[in-house]
Every structure is written in C-alpha cells, then in structure tokens.
Design a protein around this motif. Structure first.
Motif: not given
Length: 311
Positions: A4-6, A24-29, A67-68, A73-76
C-alpha cells in the motif's frame, strides 16, 4: 506481494515531521516529491538528468511511504491517522486534502524505480549502476550494480552519497565492517569494493535481506559479505573496525548504547539518515555512551556523523 502506497500532501515545514513519522511506523524509507527542489535544480545550471518542465505549484510537497498489505497494515494505517492529527496539533494546518492510498505490486515498484535511477558517480571512485543499464568503467573505478527491488537504497540520496564518500576515507584492507539496516546492501557492497576484509550486513526486514543477498551475489562479493536478518547489532558477533548505520536519528540513538561493546578501540561509527536539527540529540546520546563526534558532513539538510570512542 501487494503493498500500500500512502501519499500525504503537505507544506514544506511539515515534510520532515511527516517523513519521520511514516518511517517510524514501519516504512523502510519515504519518497519526497518537492516541486521547489526541481525548480532549484533546473536553475542551478547543472540540470541534465531529464526534460522535466518548470514546476508551477511549489507550495505542495508529497510524501509517500510503502507498507506491506499484511496483518499489520490496518493497525499501521490507524496509527498514521492518529500521528497526522498530532502533527496538526503541534504545527497547525499543514495538509492539502486527504491522505491517499493505492495498491502497488512488487513488480510495479521495481518498474517505477527505473524511471528515476540511472548511473551515478559518488566520491572519487565509486559508480552506482542499475542492473538494467550499461556502463564501461574507467580505470580505478568500483562499479556497484544494484537492483533495489522492494528494498531501500539506490545510492542517490544525500545520506547514502555522504556515507559512501566517508567509506572511501576510513576503509582499509584490514577493516571489518558491520552495516546496520543494510536495505539494498549498497553500503556493504561499497565497503567491500573499497577493500574491507569482511562485512556483516543486517536488516530487520526479510525482503531487504533477500534483495541485499541478491545484490551481493550479483557483484561477486558473497565471500566477503554476509547478509542476515536481525535487529540492529543483534545480528552480529564480535567487534568491527567500522560500523555503518544509515537509518534515522531515533534509531541511531537506540543503537548507540551497543556501540562501545561492538566497536574496536580505534574504530569508527558512521551514522546518517539524520536531519540537521536532530544532530544535537544524537551527539548528546553519543557522549553519554563514551563516544565523541570526530567529523560531520552536511548536504541538503542531512548529516553524516563520524564517531569514535573516547580514550
């Protein structure tokens, strides 16, 4: 795998806060599309990458993260909404419209990189070459062939460029290197090509580990570089002469508590992914662990900090 692209469209003053939060929420960059930066480059006299027209609306900067599409995902996504609201409380209205989402497959991601990633020269001898482009190396050049895939790290960002330039200065034939948060493996590969005896590369993300291993193998360095999954330095044994950490300020600060036990007495820590405003925080945390800042490089609002143990 689906991702998912945010996309968040923000004012310039909110870019760093939103980028740090998404990471900080989990994206590698993150990818930052800043039309003002494009105009600055066009007007600098050095623009020769591609024929991109003058940008008209320079007030809106788009920050994107990936994000994967998995059970987390829903929590992120819920946490992103909460954190965006908190940022608005701190700095006032900063967003243009709603947060946007789209699904991206791993193949789509790989193809999108190819639009922007081309042969890049770094420092005195390093050349970064996408796997899909041809390049005839000159004498003395070290050509790193990279296919970033779903991992973060093409070498085109200021932080990666500065880290590679620092590696040219500190790597010796006897160097043992730990690369923390290796991403695509580009810094580990650079260290090995510059002559490091051995490199241990670690990443918490299994996808990055797979991509880094592939890139290491494609560059013929599997005997010099070991890539494994691990959290910070927990994936390493022994000590290193050079420790590389191109991540973000908060993670660098967490890492510092383990550095005195993992760095040889005359060793060097190279830390980046740090915006200039966070440098005092990182330096204070380093001093608390018996380290001192030996050198700092600045570029485009980012810094690379070279640290050593106090004697």
């Amino acid at each position: 795998m689906q991702w998912i692209e945010v996309n968040v469209s923000v004012t310039h003053e909110a870019v760093e806060a939103v980028a740090d939060m998404l990471t900080s929420i989990g994206s590698k960059g993150v990818a930052i599309e800043d039309p003002q930066l494009i105009n600055d480059l066009r007007n600098s006299g050095t623009w020769e990458l591609c024929d991109i027209p003058e940008q008209e609306n320079t007030e809106v900067v788009t920050v994107s993260a990936y994000y994967a599409d998995d059970e987390k995902l829903e929590k992120r996504l819920a946490e992103i909404d909460e954190q965006l609201a908190l940022i608005e409380e701190r700095i006032g209205k900063y967003r243009f419209g709603n947060t946007r989402f789209r699904k991206v497959s791993e193949q789509d991601w790989a193809n999108e990189w190819k639009q922007y990633f081309h042969v890049t020269h770094v420092g005195k001898s390093l050349v970064i070459k996408p796997s899909w482009e041809e390049y005839a190396p000159k004498e003395g050049e070290h050509v790193i062939e990279i296919d970033p895939g779903m991992a973060f790290g093409t070498g085109t960002h200021h932080t990666t460029n500065m880290m590679m330039e620092r590696l040219e200065k500190v790597i010796t034939p006897d160097s043992t290197v730990f690369d923390v948060g290796t991403g695509s493996g580009i810094l580990a590969i650079a260290a090995a090509m510059l002559g490091a005896k051995s490199v241990k590369a670690v990443d918490i993300d299994g996808v990055a580990v797979r991509v880094a291993k592939e890139n290491v193998a494609d560059n013929g360095l599997s005997e010099q570089i070991e890539v494994r999954e691990g959290d910070l330095l927990h994936g390493t044994e022994g000590k290193a002469d050079v420790i590389i950490a191109n991540i973000i300020a908060d993670i660098v600060i967490m890492l510092l508590q383990d550095i005195p036990q993992k760095l040889n007495d005359n060793g060097v820590l190279l830390a980046s992914g740090i915006i200039e405003e966070r440098m005092p925080d990182v330096e204070a945390a380093a001093q608390a662990q018996g380290l001192y800042v030996d050198a700092v490089d600045h570029r485009g609002g980012w810094v690379v900090m070279q640290m050593k143990k106090k004697k």
